[in-house]
Design a protein around this motif. Sequence first.
Motif: not given
Length: 315
Positions: A197-209
Motif C-alpha cells: 500500500a505504501s509503495m503504490l502511494e509513493v509510485l503515484g507521486q510526481d517525483f516518480i514520474q
Amino acid sequence: MLRYICKRMVFLLLVMLGVSFLAFSMSHLTPGDPAEVILRMDSIDPTPEAVALMRERMGLNDPVLVQYGKWLLKAVQGDLGVSFRTRRSVLEELLQRLPATVELTLAGTVVLLLVSIPLGLLSAFYKNTKIDHFSRFFALIGASLPSFWLGLIFIYFFAVKYSLFPVMGRGSMLHLVLPGLTLGLGMSATYARLLRASMLEVLGQDFIQVARARGLKEKTILIGHALKNALLPLVTIFGMSLGHLLGGTVIVETIFAWPGIGKYLVDSIFTRDYPVVQGYVLLMALIFVTVNLMVDISYTFIDPRMRLSGKGESK
C-alpha cells in the motif's frame, strides 16, 4: 533534537511509572496465595500458622501501596526482588534468559524482513497480476492464523513427520528455524500488505514520474527512490511490532521449550511468583519504550524534511 529527546524521556518515565503500578497491582489481584504455593513447593504442610509466618517473611501482610513503594524504590536501584520459586535475584534470572529471547526475536525479525520486503515490492510493482494476488492471499492467510497453531503445524510436519528440524530446546541454528518461522511469518504477511500500500502511494507521486521521464531504470526508481519514502510508515509500525515480537515469544517459547524469559514467565505465573511477573513486565516495558524512542529519532535520518522541521522548531 536534544529538546525533543528530553521531552520524550520525561514522557517515557511517566509511562514506566504507570506500567510498574499496573503490573504490581494486577499481579496481586490474581487468585491464590504465593505463600501457600511456596510452602507446597518446599514440601511443607501449608497450615494457617505456616502460611501466616511465610507471608510475614515475604512481606505480603503490608498494604499493597506500601509493598509497591518498597518494590519501586528497589527497582529504581536495579533490584527487582528475589524469585519466590528459585530464591535468586529476579534481574539476574531475567538477564540470564534474555539472550535466548533476543536471539529468537532476531530470527523472527529476519524472517519478517526476508519475506515481507520482496513480497511487498513485487506486489506493488506487478499490481493486479498473479504475483499481487498471491501476495494478498498470503497476507490474508498469515494474518488469520494464530502463532500457536502455526507452530503446532510446523512441529507436526517438519519435526514429527519428516524429522527435518529439532523441535525443542536451544542449540544449533537448526533449533532456530521452526520458532523463527512461527514468530516471523504471521507478521511478515501484515508487513507485505503495508509495504504494498505504501509503495503504490509513493509510485503515484510526481517525483516518480519525473524520475521515469529522465529515463531512469525501473529498478533504480523502485529501490533508490520509492522504497526509501515508503519505509517511513513501516518504521513506525516496526517500533510497535517489536513489542509484539517480544510478547509473541512467550507463546513460541512455551511451544518449542525455548529457554527464554517468555517460558520463564509462564512457569512463574503458574507458581504465583509475583516478583518475576512484575520484573518481566517492567523489563519489557523498558525495552518497548526505548525502541520507540529510537524509532522516533530514526525518522530524521529516513526523511530529511523532518530534520529540517525539527531545526526550524528549535529556533
